[in-house]
Design a protein around this motif. Structure first.
Motif, short mmCIF file in Angstrom:
data_model
loop_
_atom_site.label_atom_id
_atom_site.label_comp_id
_atom_site.label_asym_id
_atom_site.label_seq_id
_atom_site.Cartn_x
_atom_site.Cartn_y
_atom_site.Cartn_z
N PHE A 165 -0.03 1.24 9.76
CA PHE A 165 1.17 1.91 10.26
C PHE A 165 1.91 2.56 9.11
O PHE A 165 1.92 2.02 8.00
CB PHE A 165 2.14 0.88 10.88
N THR A 166 2.60 3.67 9.38
CA THR A 166 3.57 4.16 8.41
C THR A 166 4.70 3.13 8.40
O THR A 166 4.83 2.32 9.32
CB THR A 166 4.13 5.54 8.78
N GLN A 189 6.70 3.52 11.58
CA GLN A 189 6.00 3.01 12.76
C GLN A 189 6.04 1.50 12.81
O GLN A 189 6.25 0.91 13.88
CB GLN A 189 4.54 3.48 12.76
N LEU A 190 5.84 0.84 11.66
CA LEU A 190 5.88 -0.62 11.63
C LEU A 190 7.28 -1.11 11.97
O LEU A 190 7.43 -2.06 12.74
CB LEU A 190 5.44 -1.16 10.27
N HIS A 191 8.29 -0.48 11.44
CA HIS A 191 9.67 -0.87 11.73
C HIS A 191 9.94 -0.76 13.23
O HIS A 191 10.49 -1.67 13.84
CB HIS A 191 10.65 0.01 10.94
N ALA A 192 9.54 0.36 13.85
CA ALA A 192 9.74 0.55 15.29
C ALA A 192 8.95 -0.48 16.10
O ALA A 192 9.47 -1.04 17.07
CB ALA A 192 9.33 1.97 15.69
N LEU A 198 0.84 -1.20 0.00
CA LEU A 198 0.00 0.00 0.00
C LEU A 198 0.88 1.25 0.00
O LEU A 198 1.95 1.26 0.62
CB LEU A 198 -0.91 -0.01 1.23
N PRO A 199 0.47 2.31 -0.69
CA PRO A 199 1.31 3.51 -0.79
C PRO A 199 1.57 4.16 0.57
O PRO A 199 0.66 4.64 1.23
CB PRO A 199 0.50 4.45 -1.67
N GLY A 200 2.83 4.13 1.00
CA GLY A 200 3.25 4.83 2.22
C GLY A 200 2.92 4.17 3.53
O GLY A 200 3.32 4.67 4.58
N VAL A 201 2.18 3.08 3.53
CA VAL A 201 1.79 2.43 4.78
C VAL A 201 1.88 0.91 4.67
O VAL A 201 1.97 0.37 3.57
CB VAL A 201 0.35 2.81 5.22
N SER A 202 1.83 0.26 5.82
CA SER A 202 1.70 -1.19 5.90
C SER A 202 0.49 -1.48 6.78
O SER A 202 0.14 -0.67 7.63
CB SER A 202 2.95 -1.81 6.54
#
Length: 66
Positions: free
Chosen positions: A47-48, A51-54, A28-32
């Motif tokens: 999540f952005t 945010q998902l990575h964190a 998805l564009p820019g998010v997960s």
């Protein structure tokens, strides 16, 4: 609002036959997005990428263990 109709959902390789399955869409564009594969009608957490990575880092390092 994010259009989830084009989400490419992948089930976690750690999901077994226990019924505790998580799906992730990263196309998805820019998010997960993350959802429960047993109840996709309940929606997803979005999540952005940062945010998902964190969040995943905190889970992997035990920072969210109770």
């Amino acid at each position: 609002m994010i259009d989830m109709s084009c989400a490419d959902w992948r089930k976690s390789s750690r999901s077994g036959n226990t019924g505790q399955c998580v799906e992730l869409a990263q196309n998805l564009p820019g998010v997960s997005a993350i959802r429960d594969s047993k109840a996709p009608e309940q929606g997803a957490l979005v999540f952005t990428k940062a945010q998902l990575h964190a969040f995943l880092h905190n889970v992997k390092t035990g920072q969210l263990d109770l």
